[in-house]
Design an enzyme around this catalytic site. Structure first.
Site, PDB file in Angstrom:
ATOM      1  N   LYS A 177      37.254  49.491  -2.134  1.00  0.00           N
ATOM      2  CA  LYS A 177      36.529  50.365  -3.064  1.00  0.00           C
ATOM      3  C   LYS A 177      37.117  50.176  -4.441  1.00  0.00           C
ATOM      4  O   LYS A 177      38.293  49.817  -4.576  1.00  0.00           O
ATOM      5  CB  LYS A 177      36.695  51.829  -2.650  1.00  0.00           C
ATOM      6  CG  LYS A 177      35.673  52.754  -3.260  1.00  0.00           C
ATOM      7  CD  LYS A 177      34.395  52.741  -2.464  1.00  0.00           C
ATOM      8  CE  LYS A 177      33.340  53.651  -3.032  1.00  0.00           C
ATOM      9  NZ  LYS A 177      32.183  53.720  -2.125  1.00  0.00           N
TER      10      LYS A 177
HETATM   11  P1  NAD Z   1      23.928  58.212  -8.047  1.00  0.00           P
HETATM   12  O1  NAD Z   1      24.832  58.096  -9.210  1.00  0.00           O
HETATM   13  O2  NAD Z   1      22.707  57.364  -7.962  1.00  0.00           O
HETATM   14  O3  NAD Z   1      23.419  59.748  -7.925  1.00  0.00           O
HETATM   15  C1  NAD Z   1      24.295  60.829  -7.853  1.00  0.00           C
HETATM   16  C2  NAD Z   1      23.498  62.121  -7.919  1.00  0.00           C
HETATM   17  O4  NAD Z   1      24.415  63.216  -7.759  1.00  0.00           O
HETATM   18  C3  NAD Z   1      22.790  62.346  -9.248  1.00  0.00           C
HETATM   19  O5  NAD Z   1      21.548  62.986  -9.014  1.00  0.00           O
HETATM   20  C4  NAD Z   1      23.729  63.315  -9.979  1.00  0.00           C
HETATM   21  O6  NAD Z   1      23.069  64.117 -10.941  1.00  0.00           O
HETATM   22  C5  NAD Z   1      24.220  64.147  -8.811  1.00  0.00           C
HETATM   23  N1  NAD Z   1      25.478  64.844  -9.089  1.00  0.00           N
HETATM   24  C6  NAD Z   1      26.544  64.405  -9.799  1.00  0.00           C
HETATM   25  N2  NAD Z   1      27.478  65.369  -9.867  1.00  0.00           N
HETATM   26  C7  NAD Z   1      26.984  66.421  -9.189  1.00  0.00           C
HETATM   27  C8  NAD Z   1      27.456  67.734  -8.916  1.00  0.00           C
HETATM   28  N3  NAD Z   1      28.637  68.143  -9.388  1.00  0.00           N
HETATM   29  N4  NAD Z   1      26.671  68.543  -8.165  1.00  0.00           N
HETATM   30  C9  NAD Z   1      25.463  68.134  -7.715  1.00  0.00           C
HETATM   31  N5  NAD Z   1      24.966  66.915  -7.944  1.00  0.00           N
HETATM   32  C10 NAD Z   1      25.705  66.089  -8.681  1.00  0.00           C
HETATM   33  O7  NAD Z   1      24.855  58.047  -6.767  1.00  0.00           O
HETATM   34  P2  NAD Z   1      24.421  57.561  -5.308  1.00  0.00           P
HETATM   35  O8  NAD Z   1      24.507  56.088  -5.249  1.00  0.00           O
HETATM   36  O9  NAD Z   1      23.176  58.266  -4.901  1.00  0.00           O
HETATM   37  O10 NAD Z   1      25.665  58.111  -4.450  1.00  0.00           O
HETATM   38  C11 NAD Z   1      25.738  59.461  -4.019  1.00  0.00           C
HETATM   39  C12 NAD Z   1      26.814  59.593  -2.946  1.00  0.00           C
HETATM   40  O11 NAD Z   1      26.489  58.725  -1.853  1.00  0.00           O
HETATM   41  C13 NAD Z   1      28.239  59.194  -3.360  1.00  0.00           C
HETATM   42  O12 NAD Z   1      29.146  60.000  -2.639  1.00  0.00           O
HETATM   43  C14 NAD Z   1      28.346  57.757  -2.877  1.00  0.00           C
HETATM   44  O13 NAD Z   1      29.681  57.388  -2.648  1.00  0.00           O
HETATM   45  C15 NAD Z   1      27.563  57.849  -1.592  1.00  0.00           C
HETATM   46  N6  NAD Z   1      27.037  56.560  -1.109  1.00  0.00           N
HETATM   47  C16 NAD Z   1      26.180  55.815  -1.869  1.00  0.00           C
HETATM   48  C17 NAD Z   1      25.680  54.624  -1.351  1.00  0.00           C
HETATM   49  C18 NAD Z   1      24.680  53.785  -2.101  1.00  0.00           C
HETATM   50  O14 NAD Z   1      24.210  52.770  -1.540  1.00  0.00           O
HETATM   51  N7  NAD Z   1      24.293  54.146  -3.314  1.00  0.00           N
HETATM   52  C19 NAD Z   1      26.075  54.199  -0.075  1.00  0.00           C
HETATM   53  C20 NAD Z   1      26.933  54.986   0.663  1.00  0.00           C
HETATM   54  C21 NAD Z   1      27.398  56.180   0.142  1.00  0.00           C
END
Ligand code: NAD
Length: 411
Positions: free
Chosen positions: A102
């Site tokens: 990571k």
């Molecule tokens: P992203 O940046 O596309 O979206 C994040 C979302 O969370 C946004 O809508 C943002 O406004 C919101 N957010 C941020 N801070 C917040 C808060 N304090 N309270 C509520 N909402 C809040 O990110 P993503 O890629 O969708 O990732 C989201 C989660 O999923 C993370 O934990 C990431 O590690 C995990 N994840 C993502 C992927 C992927 O393929 N993108 C894969 C596995 C896990």
């Protein structure tokens, strides 16, 4: 509690069940390499700003290390360390030939211009290009980074090492990415939610869903579950959320977010709620899909959903997990629930290396098959050993990494 501590607690529980020796535990818990680099960036104003970047390469017993790259102000070595280990167990649970890593940069990407973000990303690659690559460690998008960020990484890496599309995944489809990667994490969260509901005999049209986070994971989860006739009763982003008992209009939400730079603020189709209220909303499935550590011992008792599906990484602290366990709330853990993204990343890497393209149907079909098999294995193990789905998933992941370590030999 930090995500690294939480991952450690879950690891220990699985290691106890597997009867792992203390020497093997120590080996599996120690990262192979941890780097911290200085990233000086010239801002558009001409001023200089210096950021700190991290990459933790946790384990490669089962293959090249794999994991996202996060741009967020709270990124630090401890957080990245925990998330890297989580990737090792995740790739093993879904049984794809990768280890875990990571990375991240402590930066608020919303405060930088597009050109500043590009410069930051290219300077980060300058600092770590010798440490990653197609057979070593393959970054991917995470919070705050996008397909475009991955394109910059591939391009900058290529300046040192030549054409290497497989050095990073989650790239734009027009630039060596694959159709189906962008939606894969949300599709996986959605399809595994349906599997869990079916297994528990609760899969009904109109199942009420609440999702925290409306970024990559949240939007595609919402879309998938809406198409499966579930009802999205609440959704939020960093600025708060919206509730509608009869169900929010998901296509309208998606359109609204797209035309407001991804933000939901001001959405007219629901009652405004806070993020704290969203977690306590009356619903059938709660899906935290934003930050880690949002469900803690302070708010766990207020959760009214009988099922929690971890779209985000490490959204539930071990204290909250114990409260859910005692209260009969089922949690589908992150290392299974959101593994769709890394699985589709593997498909992208395979196609890049073969200079061949599969098409969206094959991507979806193979993704559903891999996640479905992993779900069945975790479900069976949880039933036969009478442990939670989380402990069963960790047992499967940690056990596979342990066996690969022994088979490869340590001499
Ligand atoms: P992203 O940046 O596309 O979206 C994040 C979302 O969370 C946004 O809508 C943002 O406004 C919101 N957010 C941020 N801070 C917040 C808060 N304090 N309270 C509520 N909402 C809040 O990110 P993503 O890629 O969708 O990732 C989201 C989660 O999923 C993370 O934990 C990431 O590690 C995990 N994840 C993502 C992927 C992927 O393929 N993108 C894969 C596995 C896990």
């Amino acid at each position: 509690m930090r995500s690294s501590d939480a991952t450690r607690v879950y690891f220990d529980r699985a290691a106890d069940q597997l009867d792992l020796s203390s020497n093997m535990r120590q080996l599996l818990l120690t990262a192979r390499r941890e780097v911290q680099v200085q990233i000086p960036v010239e801002l558009d104003s001409g001023e200089l700003s210096t950021y700190i970047g991290y990459r933790v390469q946790h384990n490669n017993a089962r293959g090249p290390m794999k994991g996202g790259l996060r741009y967020h102000p709270q990124v630090d070595l401890e957080e990245v360390r925990g998330l890297a280990a989580l990737m090792t167990w995740k790739t093993a649970v879904v049984n794809i030939p990768y280890g875990g890593a990571k990375g991240g940069v402590a930066v608020d990407p919303s405060k930088l211009s597009h050109r500043e973000l590009e410069r930051l990303t290219r300077r980060f690659v300058d600092a770590i290009h010798e440490l990653f690559g197609p057979d070593v460690d393959i970054p991917a998008p995470d919070m705050g980074t996008s397909a475009e960020t991955m394109a910059w990484i591939m391009n900058q890496y290529g300046k040192y090492h030549g054409f290497s599309p497989a050095c990073v995944t989650g790239k734009p489809v027009e630039y060596h990415g694959i159709p189906g990667r962008e939606e894969a994490t949300g599709r996986g969260v959605g399809s595994l939610t349906l599997k869990l509901l079916s297994r528990l005999g609760r899969r009904l049209p109109g199942t009420r869903i609440a999702i925290q986070g409306f970024g990559n994971v949240g939007t595609f989860t919402a879309r998938f579950l809406h198409d499966a006739e579930c009802r999205l009763v609440a959704v939020s982003d960093a600025n708060g959320g919206f509730y509608r008992a009869e169900g929010l209009d998901v296509p309208e939400l998606l359109r609204y977010a797209q035309s407001h730079s991804g933000r939901l603020e001001g959405f007219p189709g629901g009652e405004s709620i806070s993020n704290a209220e969203l977690l306590a909303v009356e619903c059938d499935v709660l899906i935290p899909a934003a930050l880690g550590g949002v469900l803690t011992e302070k708010n766990a008792a207020g959760v009214r959903a009988p099922l929690i599906v971890e779209g985000a990484n490490a959204p539930v602290t071990p204290e909250a997990d114990a409260i859910f366990d005692a209260g009969g709330i089922t949690v589908l853990p992150d290392i299974l629930a959101n593994a769709g993204g890394v699985t589709a990343s593997w498909f992208e890497w395979v196609q890049n290396r073969q200079h061949y393209q599969w098409g969206i149907n094959r991507v979806r079909q193979e993704l559903d098959q891999i996640l479905g098999e992993a779900f069945e294995q975790v479900w069976q193990l949880a039933s036969s050993r009478k442990v939670s789905l989380r402990t069963a998933a960790y047992m499967l992941g940690v056990g596979r990494v342990g066996r690969a370590t022994v088979l490869g030999g340590i001499m």
